[in-house]
Design a protein around this motif. Structure first.
Motif, PDB file in Angstrom:
ATOM      1  N   HIS A 107     -73.467 -52.050 -26.497  1.00 55.82           N
ATOM      2  CA  HIS A 107     -72.161 -51.399 -26.403  1.00 55.82           C
ATOM      3  C   HIS A 107     -71.717 -50.876 -27.761  1.00 55.82           C
ATOM      4  O   HIS A 107     -72.123 -51.396 -28.791  1.00 55.82           O
ATOM      5  CB  HIS A 107     -71.120 -52.377 -25.849  1.00 55.82           C
ATOM      6  CG  HIS A 107     -71.347 -52.688 -24.411  1.00 55.82           C
ATOM      7  ND1 HIS A 107     -72.124 -53.746 -23.996  1.00 55.82           N
ATOM      8  CD2 HIS A 107     -70.940 -52.053 -23.292  1.00 55.82           C
ATOM      9  CE1 HIS A 107     -72.166 -53.748 -22.675  1.00 55.82           C
ATOM     10  NE2 HIS A 107     -71.462 -52.735 -22.218  1.00 55.82           N
ATOM     11  N   GLU A 108     -70.850 -49.877 -27.725  1.00 55.23           N
ATOM     12  CA  GLU A 108     -70.386 -49.236 -28.941  1.00 55.23           C
ATOM     13  C   GLU A 108     -68.864 -49.144 -28.814  1.00 55.23           C
ATOM     14  O   GLU A 108     -68.374 -48.794 -27.742  1.00 55.23           O
ATOM     15  CB  GLU A 108     -70.966 -47.818 -28.916  1.00 55.23           C
ATOM     16  CG  GLU A 108     -71.142 -47.145 -30.224  1.00 55.23           C
ATOM     17  CD  GLU A 108     -71.885 -45.819 -30.028  1.00 55.23           C
ATOM     18  OE1 GLU A 108     -72.846 -45.600 -30.728  1.00 55.23           O
ATOM     19  OE2 GLU A 108     -71.474 -45.017 -29.161  1.00 55.23           O
ATOM     20  N   VAL A 109     -68.141 -49.443 -29.886  1.00 55.96           N
ATOM     21  CA  VAL A 109     -66.676 -49.283 -29.850  1.00 55.96           C
ATOM     22  C   VAL A 109     -66.325 -48.029 -30.647  1.00 55.96           C
ATOM     23  O   VAL A 109     -66.755 -47.878 -31.794  1.00 55.96           O
ATOM     24  CB  VAL A 109     -65.959 -50.531 -30.420  1.00 55.96           C
ATOM     25  CG1 VAL A 109     -64.448 -50.329 -30.417  1.00 55.96           C
ATOM     26  CG2 VAL A 109     -66.329 -51.769 -29.613  1.00 55.96           C
ATOM     27  N   LEU A 110     -65.591 -47.133 -30.016  1.00 55.58           N
ATOM     28  CA  LEU A 110     -65.280 -45.852 -30.646  1.00 55.58           C
ATOM     29  C   LEU A 110     -63.784 -45.574 -30.583  1.00 55.58           C
ATOM     30  O   LEU A 110     -63.108 -46.012 -29.659  1.00 55.58           O
ATOM     31  CB  LEU A 110     -66.002 -44.705 -29.904  1.00 55.58           C
ATOM     32  CG  LEU A 110     -67.524 -44.673 -29.949  1.00 55.58           C
ATOM     33  CD1 LEU A 110     -68.042 -43.669 -28.946  1.00 55.58           C
ATOM     34  CD2 LEU A 110     -67.997 -44.301 -31.349  1.00 55.58           C
ATOM     35  N   GLU A 111     -63.310 -44.834 -31.560  1.00 56.66           N
ATOM     36  CA  GLU A 111     -61.924 -44.381 -31.540  1.00 56.66           C
ATOM     37  C   GLU A 111     -61.894 -42.866 -31.538  1.00 56.66           C
ATOM     38  O   GLU A 111     -62.768 -42.238 -32.144  1.00 56.66           O
ATOM     39  CB  GLU A 111     -61.189 -44.878 -32.792  1.00 56.66           C
ATOM     40  CG  GLU A 111     -60.721 -46.308 -32.685  1.00 56.66           C
ATOM     41  CD  GLU A 111     -59.942 -46.755 -33.910  1.00 56.66           C
ATOM     42  OE1 GLU A 111     -59.686 -47.961 -33.985  1.00 56.66           O
ATOM     43  OE2 GLU A 111     -59.594 -45.907 -34.763  1.00 56.66           O
ATOM     44  N   ALA A 112     -60.924 -42.295 -30.858  1.00 55.12           N
ATOM     45  CA  ALA A 112     -60.783 -40.832 -30.866  1.00 55.12           C
ATOM     46  C   ALA A 112     -59.307 -40.489 -30.908  1.00 55.12           C
ATOM     47  O   ALA A 112     -58.457 -41.250 -30.402  1.00 55.12           O
ATOM     48  CB  ALA A 112     -61.412 -40.232 -29.613  1.00 55.12           C
ATOM     49  N   ALA A 113     -59.022 -39.336 -31.499  1.00 56.42           N
ATOM     50  CA  ALA A 113     -57.642 -38.851 -31.497  1.00 56.42           C
ATOM     51  C   ALA A 113     -57.340 -38.275 -30.124  1.00 56.42           C
ATOM     52  O   ALA A 113     -58.231 -37.757 -29.450  1.00 56.42           O
ATOM     53  CB  ALA A 113     -57.494 -37.775 -32.573  1.00 56.42           C
ATOM     54  N   LEU A 114     -56.093 -38.391 -29.718  1.00 59.08           N
ATOM     55  CA  LEU A 114     -55.668 -37.802 -28.435  1.00 59.08           C
ATOM     56  C   LEU A 114     -55.060 -36.427 -28.667  1.00 59.08           C
ATOM     57  O   LEU A 114     -54.480 -36.218 -29.740  1.00 59.08           O
ATOM     58  CB  LEU A 114     -54.659 -38.716 -27.741  1.00 59.08           C
ATOM     59  CG  LEU A 114     -55.192 -40.088 -27.316  1.00 59.08           C
ATOM     60  CD1 LEU A 114     -54.059 -40.901 -26.705  1.00 59.08           C
ATOM     61  CD2 LEU A 114     -56.334 -39.951 -26.313  1.00 59.08           C
ATOM     62  N   PRO A 115     -55.181 -35.485 -27.761  1.00 60.61           N
ATOM     63  CA  PRO A 115     -55.818 -35.606 -26.446  1.00 60.61           C
ATOM     64  C   PRO A 115     -57.339 -35.654 -26.557  1.00 60.61           C
ATOM     65  O   PRO A 115     -57.918 -35.088 -27.486  1.00 60.61           O
ATOM     66  CB  PRO A 115     -55.359 -34.336 -25.722  1.00 60.61           C
ATOM     67  CG  PRO A 115     -55.053 -33.351 -26.807  1.00 60.61           C
ATOM     68  CD  PRO A 115     -54.574 -34.144 -27.969  1.00 60.61           C
ATOM     69  N   ALA A 116     -57.949 -36.340 -25.566  1.00 58.77           N
ATOM     70  CA  ALA A 116     -59.401 -36.456 -25.537  1.00 58.77           C
ATOM     71  C   ALA A 116     -59.874 -36.464 -24.090  1.00 58.77           C
ATOM     72  O   ALA A 116     -59.104 -36.800 -23.180  1.00 58.77           O
ATOM     73  CB  ALA A 116     -59.825 -37.749 -26.227  1.00 58.77           C
ATOM     74  N   VAL A 117     -61.145 -36.100 -23.915  1.00 58.13           N
ATOM     75  CA  VAL A 117     -61.768 -36.185 -22.585  1.00 58.13           C
ATOM     76  C   VAL A 117     -62.689 -37.396 -22.573  1.00 58.13           C
ATOM     77  O   VAL A 117     -63.426 -37.634 -23.527  1.00 58.13           O
ATOM     78  CB  VAL A 117     -62.589 -34.913 -22.251  1.00 58.13           C
ATOM     79  CG1 VAL A 117     -63.278 -35.064 -20.886  1.00 58.13           C
ATOM     80  CG2 VAL A 117     -61.712 -33.668 -22.251  1.00 58.13           C
ATOM     81  N   ILE A 118     -62.610 -38.144 -21.486  1.00 56.04           N
ATOM     82  CA  ILE A 118     -63.421 -39.361 -21.355  1.00 56.04           C
ATOM     83  C   ILE A 118     -64.113 -39.354 -20.000  1.00 56.04           C
ATOM     84  O   ILE A 118     -63.469 -39.089 -18.982  1.00 56.04           O
ATOM     85  CB  ILE A 118     -62.493 -40.590 -21.506  1.00 56.04           C
ATOM     86  CG1 ILE A 118     -62.222 -40.803 -22.999  1.00 56.04           C
ATOM     87  CG2 ILE A 118     -63.080 -41.842 -20.885  1.00 56.04           C
ATOM     88  CD1 ILE A 118     -61.132 -41.739 -23.288  1.00 56.04           C
ATOM     89  N   THR A 119     -65.432 -39.608 -19.997  1.00 58.30           N
ATOM     90  CA  THR A 119     -66.088 -39.819 -18.705  1.00 58.30           C
ATOM     91  C   THR A 119     -66.352 -41.321 -18.574  1.00 58.30           C
ATOM     92  O   THR A 119     -66.705 -41.969 -19.555  1.00 58.30           O
ATOM     93  CB  THR A 119     -67.407 -39.025 -18.546  1.00 58.30           C
ATOM     94  OG1 THR A 119     -68.352 -39.460 -19.517  1.00 58.30           O
ATOM     95  CG2 THR A 119     -67.190 -37.539 -18.686  1.00 58.30           C
ATOM     96  N   VAL A 120     -66.135 -41.839 -17.386  1.00 58.44           N
ATOM     97  CA  VAL A 120     -66.180 -43.297 -17.228  1.00 58.44           C
ATOM     98  C   VAL A 120     -67.434 -43.758 -16.496  1.00 58.44           C
ATOM     99  O   VAL A 120     -67.962 -43.065 -15.628  1.00 58.44           O
ATOM    100  CB  VAL A 120     -64.920 -43.831 -16.490  1.00 58.44           C
ATOM    101  CG1 VAL A 120     -63.654 -43.433 -17.216  1.00 58.44           C
ATOM    102  CG2 VAL A 120     -64.871 -43.362 -15.042  1.00 58.44           C
ATOM    103  N   ALA A 121     -67.882 -44.949 -16.891  1.00 54.87           N
ATOM    104  CA  ALA A 121     -68.999 -45.609 -16.193  1.00 54.87           C
ATOM    105  C   ALA A 121     -68.399 -46.484 -15.105  1.00 54.87           C
ATOM    106  O   ALA A 121     -67.235 -46.885 -15.204  1.00 54.87           O
ATOM    107  CB  ALA A 121     -69.781 -46.458 -17.187  1.00 54.87           C
ATOM    108  N   LYS A 122     -69.197 -46.813 -14.099  1.00 55.42           N
ATOM    109  CA  LYS A 122     -68.580 -47.563 -12.995  1.00 55.42           C
ATOM    110  C   LYS A 122     -68.295 -49.027 -13.337  1.00 55.42           C
ATOM    111  O   LYS A 122     -67.589 -49.693 -12.604  1.00 55.42           O
ATOM    112  CB  LYS A 122     -69.376 -47.416 -11.699  1.00 55.42           C
ATOM    113  CG  LYS A 122     -70.750 -47.945 -11.664  1.00 55.42           C
ATOM    114  CD  LYS A 122     -71.367 -47.537 -10.335  1.00 55.42           C
ATOM    115  CE  LYS A 122     -72.822 -47.840 -10.292  1.00 55.42           C
ATOM    116  NZ  LYS A 122     -73.271 -48.941  -9.635  1.00 55.42           N
ATOM    117  N   GLU A 123     -68.761 -49.491 -14.488  1.00 56.57           N
ATOM    118  CA  GLU A 123     -68.442 -50.861 -14.933  1.00 56.57           C
ATOM    119  C   GLU A 123     -66.980 -50.964 -15.365  1.00 56.57           C
ATOM    120  O   GLU A 123     -66.463 -52.051 -15.571  1.00 56.57           O
ATOM    121  CB  GLU A 123     -69.312 -51.253 -16.141  1.00 56.57           C
ATOM    122  CG  GLU A 123     -70.781 -51.426 -15.847  1.00 56.57           C
ATOM    123  CD  GLU A 123     -71.499 -50.109 -15.585  1.00 56.57           C
ATOM    124  OE1 GLU A 123     -71.095 -49.077 -16.165  1.00 56.57           O
ATOM    125  OE2 GLU A 123     -72.448 -50.110 -14.781  1.00 56.57           O
TER     126      GLU A 123
END
Ligand SMILES: Cc1cc2nc3c(=O)[nH]c(=O)nc-3n(C[C@H](O)[C@H](O)[C@H](O)COP(=O)(O)OP(=O)(O)OC[C@H]3O[C@@H](n4cnc5c(N)ncnc54)[C@H](O)[C@@H]3O)c2cc1C
Length: 261
Positions: free
Chosen positions: A165-181
């Motif tokens: 796993h990787e922990v990331l930070e991003a400025a908003l607005p941002a696009v995120i695609t989600v995993a089913k977990e």
């Protein structure tokens, strides 16, 4: 917190047929469902809203019957729904789809987070999230398995990678695609179902988005489906006979030939 969920209606069956003239799916007469991966994006959006306040807007590009997916989204907690439906949008490839969705998100305005599924179960490309992001010029994080924190103008997430796993930070607005977990989507509540029946879906055509007609639908598609075909199924049976140990030797030999062992 203004959250947009991009959600696609897909065939709810694997028994799909392809139109040999257009190489596209024949969608008439088959049951449709919300793309299963998008239900995780919707659930996450509703959870963020429940925790931090705000509004969940669900956006879909599709034919008029895609309104059923939007009503279902309302029964699952969405507040607003927008159907992008126009003959000009039809037969779009992923680029033209992304262009249309990005224009709609710009028109909505003041969006903090855009959530997508990781891929669809029909087109299956996983391209729309990243393409749309490029067009919006905002940060993108794929395969998010946990949203750790949303604060002021940034988001911290955990995403699944091959080795961990990787922990990331991003400025908003941002696009995120989600995993089913990321979560277990809820079932619709009775209140939600009642709300969805009288819910007013907003419909935008290209007259609302004012995109160049050559940048949407088939005209705006830079890829072309040249051929779609199902692999031929071949099965043959061969009976082995003789002494058992000889049969075992022959079987092992044949499996080696087929590279199964
Ligand atoms: C030349 C060509 C012709 C095509 N013709 C047709 C056609 O006639 N009819 C047809 O239905 N498809 C057609 N397709 C498929 C169409 O391009 C894709 O279904 C569409 O662009 C989305 O790509 P995808 O399904 O691979 O989505 P992915 O990139 O796998 O989706 C990722 C995520 O993006 C979001 N998303 C994707 N599509 C939508 C959407 N429409 N609305 C809202 N959110 C979305 C969802 O969150 C989804 O989980 C065609 C493709 C090509 C290349």
């Amino acid at each position: 917190m203004n959250i947009v969920v991009c959600l696609k209606q897909v065939p709810g069956t694997t028994e799909v047929k392809i139109d040999p003239n257009t190489n596209s799916l024949i969608r008439q007469g088959i049951p449709n469902i919300i793309n299963p991966f998008d239900t995780y994006a919707l659930e996450e959006a509703v959870r963020i809203k429940e925790k931090q306040g705000g509004k969940v807007t669900v956006l879909t590009m599709g034919p008029p019957q895609a309104d059923a997916a939007l009503r279902e989204a309302v029964s699952l907690g969405a507040d607003e729904t927008i159907l992008l439906s126009d003959r000009a949008f039809a037969t779009a490839d992923t680029w033209a789809t992304s262009n249309t969705l990005a224009a709609a998100i710009k028109k909505i305005g003041a969006v903090d987070i855009i959530l997508c599924g990781r891929q669809t179960v029909d087109g299956d490309t996983g391209q729309v999230g990243p393409e749309m992001t490029e067009m919006l010029g905002v940060p993108f994080i794929a395969y998010v398995s946990k949203i750790e924190e949303i604060k002021d103008k940034y988001i911290r997430v955990t995403r699944a990678i091959e080795e961990g796993h990787e922990v990331l930070e991003a400025a908003l607005p941002a696009v995120i695609t989600v995993a089913k977990e990321i979560n277990i989507p809820r079932l619709p509540s009775l209140r939600g179902i009642m709300k969805s029946k009288s819910h007013k879906i907003i419909t935008w055509t290209n007259a609302d988005l004012t995109l160049d007609p050559n940048s949407v639908g088939l005209a705006g598609s830079s890829t072309q489906v040249v051929k779609v075909f199902f692999p031929k199924r071949v099965s043959k049976a061969e009976m082995l006979s003789g002494a058992l140990d000889k049969q075992v030797d022959t079987l092992v030999e044949k499996l080696r030939e087929t590279r199964l062992i």
